[in-house]
Scaffold this motif. Structure first.
Motif, PDB file in Angstrom:
ATOM      1  N   ARG A 132      44.827  -2.929  -1.558  1.00 18.51           N
ATOM      2  CA  ARG A 132      45.809  -2.331  -0.655  1.00 18.51           C
ATOM      3  C   ARG A 132      46.686  -3.414  -0.023  1.00 18.51           C
ATOM      4  N   ALA A 133      46.053  -4.519   0.392  1.00 19.46           N
ATOM      5  CA  ALA A 133      46.768  -5.519   1.193  1.00 19.46           C
ATOM      6  C   ALA A 133      47.919  -6.178   0.432  1.00 19.46           C
ATOM      7  N   VAL A 134      47.705  -6.511  -0.827  1.00 16.45           N
ATOM      8  CA  VAL A 134      48.754  -7.233  -1.568  1.00 16.45           C
ATOM      9  C   VAL A 134      50.012  -6.374  -1.750  1.00 16.45           C
ATOM     10  N   PRO A 135      49.918  -5.106  -2.211  1.00 15.05           N
ATOM     11  CA  PRO A 135      51.135  -4.283  -2.296  1.00 15.05           C
ATOM     12  C   PRO A 135      51.794  -4.063  -0.931  1.00 15.05           C
ATOM     13  N   LEU A 136      50.980  -3.895   0.106  1.00 11.26           N
ATOM     14  CA  LEU A 136      51.555  -3.727   1.441  1.00 11.26           C
ATOM     15  C   LEU A 136      52.262  -5.005   1.890  1.00 11.26           C
ATOM     16  N   LEU A 145      48.661 -16.517  -1.802  1.00  8.71           N
ATOM     17  CA  LEU A 145      47.300 -16.574  -2.324  1.00  8.71           C
ATOM     18  C   LEU A 145      47.163 -15.771  -3.615  1.00  8.71           C
ATOM     19  N   ALA A 146      47.792 -14.613  -3.658  1.00  5.63           N
ATOM     20  CA  ALA A 146      47.747 -13.800  -4.875  1.00  5.63           C
ATOM     21  C   ALA A 146      48.375 -14.555  -6.048  1.00  5.63           C
ATOM     22  N   ALA A 147      49.493 -15.251  -5.778  1.00  8.42           N
ATOM     23  CA  ALA A 147      50.154 -16.034  -6.827  1.00  8.42           C
ATOM     24  C   ALA A 147      49.275 -17.201  -7.274  1.00  8.42           C
ATOM     25  N   ARG A 200      50.016 -18.973 -10.643  1.00  8.69           N
ATOM     26  CA  ARG A 200      51.479 -19.093 -10.471  1.00  8.69           C
ATOM     27  C   ARG A 200      51.747 -20.012  -9.265  1.00  8.69           C
ATOM     28  N   PHE A 201      51.588 -21.297  -9.492  1.00  2.96           N
ATOM     29  CA  PHE A 201      51.602 -22.258  -8.385  1.00  2.96           C
ATOM     30  C   PHE A 201      52.992 -22.441  -7.765  1.00  2.96           C
ATOM     31  N   GLY A 202      54.026 -22.367  -8.582  1.00  6.95           N
ATOM     32  CA  GLY A 202      55.377 -22.447  -8.046  1.00  6.95           C
ATOM     33  C   GLY A 202      55.697 -21.270  -7.149  1.00  6.95           C
ATOM     34  N   ASP A 203      55.288 -20.089  -7.563  1.00 14.95           N
ATOM     35  CA  ASP A 203      55.505 -18.889  -6.755  1.00 14.95           C
ATOM     36  C   ASP A 203      54.730 -18.987  -5.433  1.00 14.95           C
ATOM     37  N   ALA A 204      53.535 -19.552  -5.488  1.00 11.84           N
ATOM     38  CA  ALA A 204      52.734 -19.697  -4.269  1.00 11.84           C
ATOM     39  C   ALA A 204      53.464 -20.579  -3.258  1.00 11.84           C
ATOM     40  N   ALA A 211      39.026 -15.868   1.868  1.00 10.71           N
ATOM     41  CA  ALA A 211      38.280 -16.865   1.089  1.00 10.71           C
ATOM     42  C   ALA A 211      37.548 -16.188  -0.068  1.00 10.71           C
ATOM     43  N   LEU A 212      36.969 -15.012   0.191  1.00 12.60           N
ATOM     44  CA  LEU A 212      36.249 -14.294  -0.853  1.00 12.60           C
ATOM     45  C   LEU A 212      37.203 -13.688  -1.888  1.00 12.60           C
ATOM     46  N   PHE A 213      38.414 -13.389  -1.483  1.00 11.98           N
ATOM     47  CA  PHE A 213      39.447 -12.941  -2.431  1.00 11.98           C
ATOM     48  C   PHE A 213      39.730 -14.057  -3.438  1.00 11.98           C
ATOM     49  N   MET A 214      39.783 -15.278  -2.934  1.00  8.51           N
ATOM     50  CA  MET A 214      40.069 -16.409  -3.809  1.00  8.51           C
ATOM     51  C   MET A 214      38.846 -16.852  -4.616  1.00  8.51           C
ATOM     52  N   ARG A 215      37.658 -16.615  -4.051  1.00  5.32           N
ATOM     53  CA  ARG A 215      36.433 -17.058  -4.721  1.00  5.32           C
ATOM     54  C   ARG A 215      35.330 -16.029  -4.470  1.00  5.32           C
TER      55      ARG A 215
END
Length: 570
Positions: free
Chosen positions: A82-86, A106-108, A113-117, A288-292
Motif C-alpha cells: 500500500r505504502a509505495v503506490p500511495l 528505497l523501492a528503487a 535502480r540506484f540512479g532513480d534512488a 529496514a525489514l522492507f529492504m531486508r
C-alpha cells in the motif's frame, strides 16, 4: 461535508473520544471509514488505519491530508504494497514530501535502480531528516552503482558532526568493505570500534567478520569476547564465537547496498526504540525489514517496540517470524510466551515455554520465564519449582545468578517458608552487591515480622538512596517508620510513595493506616476505599472492608485472625 473539511473539523479530536462521537457511522462509507481510521491510529493499530484511510480516499482520492495519513499509516504498519503506490500519488501532489521520497528511493534501490534512488532523495525537501537518512541512502545508492568516490563524498557530509560520528565511521567501513577496499575498510572499522567503545553489537559483529575474513581470527575472537564481558550475554555474539571455534567463516554483515540501507534504517530504529510516545522506531524498523526481510535483529527489536506499547498481539506476530535457525529464536519464543500471557492466553504461554525448555535442556531462560509467569499468577509453589530447575542448571552461584535466588526467595516468603526465603534473599543480596530490590524485599520482610528492625530500616534507607523514585521502595521506608511508631514520618514517606505509584493497592492501604494513626480519619477511609478499587489480593479485600466499616484496630484484629486460620490450615 467534503473530506478536507472533515479533516479540519476533526483536527483537534485526539484520542478515542473523537471517534465515539461518530461511532454510529458505518465504516464502509468514506465518512465512517475516515473516523474509523482516526480511531485506529489513536489506539496504535496502523494496519487497520491504513485499510480505513484507503476506503476514505475513495471519496476524495487527491485529498492531500487523507492521502498523507493513509501513506503514513501503511508505512508505519510495514504494509509496503500500500505504502509505495500511495507514496507515488503523494509525491505528485507534494513533490518534495520527505518520507514519500524516501519510500520511493528505497523501492528503487531495492530493485537495483540506484540512479532513480538518488534522484528521489534529491527531490526531497532539505531538513534534519534528509541530513541523516537521505545522506546514507544517497551514499548506499552510490555503492550499489559502484561509485566509491561519490559514496565517500556523500558520507563526508557527517564530518565534524559529533552526533553522526558513529554512523559515519560504521557505514564508511561497511561501504568500503562491500566495494572491496580492504585497506580503507580496515581503518574505518577500527575507527568505528573506537567511536562505539566496543559496546555496539552490530559494530562488533561487522568488525569481527572483517577481521576473520582477513585471516585475523584471534582478533575477531577477542572483539566478541570483550563485548560479552562488557554486556554480560548476547546471543548474536555467542553465536559468532561458536562459529569461530568451529572453524567456520564469518560472512560479511552487509553484502550489498540494499542490506547497507537496511542497516542504516535499523540503526535509526534502534536509536528511537526508547521513545514510546511516537511510532518512529516502528516505522524505521519496518522499512529496514522492507529492504531486508530476513533481518532478525530488526524484527526482534520491532517486537520489543510493540511490547513497550503494550501491543501484545503485534509483538507475537513479529516474534513468530523469527525462524528456528536464528540465534535470536530462543529469545523470540520466550518473548512470544510473555506476550501471550499478557493476552490472558496463559496455557499457550506455558506450552510455548515448556516446549522451548525441552528443546534447550541446558538453558535457564525458558525456566525463568515459566517461573515468572507462575509468580505473577501467585502460583508460588509452581514458580519456585521452575526457579529450582534453573538454579540446578546454573550450577555454582555467580554474581549474575542473583535474580534466580531473589525470585525463589520471594516465592518461599509468599509460601510462608521463611527460613528458605531468608537464605535465598541473603545470598541474592551478596551476589547482587546489595541491589536495591533485594535490600528492599529483605528489609521489608523483616519489618513485617517485627524482626531486626534497625538493620531492616538501614537497608531500606540505602535502597531509597539508590532508587529515590521507586514507589515500592519508598513505601517500604514509610512502612518501616510506621512499624517503629514514627507515624508522622510514615505519612511523609507514604504520601510520596502514593505519588510515585498511585495504582498500587498495598501502598494506598499503608497510607490509610498511617493517616488513621495521626488522626486524619476521613483521609484514612478515602485511601482504604481507593485501595479497594484497585483490585487488591483476595485476602486483603475483607480486611480493607473491615477497616472502612469499623476502623484500623478492627481491621488489624481481622488480619490477625486470618493469619491464625491460615497457619492452622497449613
Amino acid at each position: 461535508m467534503a473530506m478536507a473539511g472533515l479533516v479540519a473539523v476533526l483536527g483537534g479530536c485526539a484520542g478515542t473520544d473523537g471517534f465515539s462521537v461518530f461511532s454510529k457511522e458505518k465504516a464502509e462509507s468514506p465518512f465512517g471509514a475516515y473516523l474509523a481510521a482516526r480511531h485506529a491510529t489513536n489506539v496504535n493499530d496502523s494496519g487497520k488505519a491504513a485499510l480505513f484511510y484507503e476506503r476514505a480516499l475513495s471519496d476524495q482520492p487527491d485529498d492531500p491530508a487523507i492521502l498523507e495519513r493513509a501513506f503514513m499509516a501503511a508505512l508505519t504498519a510495514g504494509d509496503m504494497t500500500r505504502a509505495v503506490p500511495l507514496a507515488r500519488r503523494l509525491a505528485v501532489i507534494d513533490p518534495d514530501e520527505r518520507m514519500a521520497r524516501l519510500t520511493l528511493a528505497l523501492a528503487a534501490l531495492r530493485d537495483g535502480r540506484f540512479g532513480d534512488a538518488s534522484a528521489e532523495m534529491d527531490a526531497a525537501a532539505p531538513g534534519p531528516f534528509t541530513a541523516l537518512v537521505g545522506t546514507l541512502t544517497h551514499a548506499w545508492a552510490a555503492v550499489g552503482a559502484g561509485d566509491k568516490e561519490r559514496a565517500l563524498e556523500k558520507i563526508s557530509a557527517f564530518e565534524g558532526r559529533a552526533a553522526f560520528a558513529l554512523f559515519r565511521s560504521y557505514h564508511e567501513a561497511l561501504m568500503l568493505d562491500v566495494l572491496g577496499d580492504r585497506e580503507g575498510a580496515a581503518k574505518a572499522y577500527k575507527k568505528s570500534m573506537e567511536t562505539s567503545g566496543g559496546g555496539s553489537i552490530r559494530v562488533v559483529q561487522a568488525y569481527a567478520s572483517f577481521a576473520a575474513r582477513e585471516g585475523r581470527r584471534d582478533e575477531a575472537r577477542s572483539a566478541l569476547t570483550s563485548f560479552l564481558e562488557m554486556s554480560g550475554e548476547h546471543p548474536l555474539a555467542e553465536h559468532e564465537l561458536k562459529r569461530l571455534e568451529a572453524g567456520e567463516a564469518l560472512p560479511p554483515l552487509v553484502a550489498n547496498a540494499r542490506e547497507g540501507v537496511a542497516e542504516a534504517l535499523y540503526g535509526l530504529g534502534s536509536a528511537l526504540a526508547g521513545d514510546t510516545s511516537s511510532n518512529l522506531a516502528e516505522l524505521y524498523l519496518n522499512l529496514a525489514l522492507f529492504m531486508r526481510p530476513d533481518f532478525d535483529i530488526a524484527r526482534s527489536l520491532l517486537g520489543g517496540a510493540y511490547e513497550a506499547q503494550k501491543r501484545w498481539a503485534d509483538a507475537v506476530a513479529a516474534y513468530d517470524k523469527i525462524g528456528k535457525t536464528s540465534p535470536l529464536y530462543l529469545n523470540a519464543r520466550i518473548q512470544t510466551a510473555m506476550a501471550l500471557d499478557k493476552l490472558d492466553r496463559n496455557k499457550e504461554a506455558v506450552s510455548v515455554l515448556q516446549r522451548v525448555a525441552r528443546e534447550n535442556p541446558d538453558r535457564i531462560e525458558p525456566l525463568v520465564a515459566l517461573g515468572d509467569i507462575h509468580r505473577t499468577k501467585e502460583k508460588y509453589a509452581e514458580a519456585a519449582a521452575e526457579y529450582e530447575r534453573a538454579i540446578a542448571i546454573a550450577g555454582e552461584p555467580t554474581d549474575r545468578d542473583w535474580t534466580l535466588y531473589y525470585a525463589r526467595g520471594i516465592c518461599f516468603e509468599r509460601l510462608g517458608e521463611w527460613e528458605k526465603a531468608e537464605k535465598d534473599l541473603k545470598l541474592a543480596l551478596e551476589l547482587s552487591g546489595e541491589h536495591p530490590l533485594v535490600l528492599n524485599y529483605l528489609g521489608y520482610s523483616w519489618i513485617e515480622q517485627h524482626h531486626r528492625l534497625d538493620e531492616a530500616l538501614a537497608m531500606i534507607e540505602k535502597a531509597v538512596e539508590r532508587r529515590p523514585n521507586d514507589g515500592f521502595i519508598v513505601d517500604s521506608l514509610g512502612w518501616a517508620r510506621y512499624r517503629l511508631g514514627e507515624y508522622d514520618l510514615a505519612v511523609k514517606y507514604l504520601e510520596r510513595a502514593v505519588e510515585l505509584q498511585p495504582g498500587d493497592p498495598t501502598i494506598n492501604e499503608h497510607l490509610g493506616d498511617a493517616f488513621w494513626k495521626v488522626g486524619r480519619r476521613i483521609e484514612a477511609r478515602y485511601q482504604w476505599s481507593h485501595a479497594l478499587s484497585l483490585e487488591p489480593e483476595a485476602g486483603r479485600e475483607k480486611i480493607l472492608r473491615t477497616k472502612l466499616d469499623f476502623g484500623l484496630e478492627a481491621g488489624e484484629k481481622a488480619e490477625q485472625e486470618a493469619k491464625a486460620q491460615s497457619q492452622a490450615g497449613s
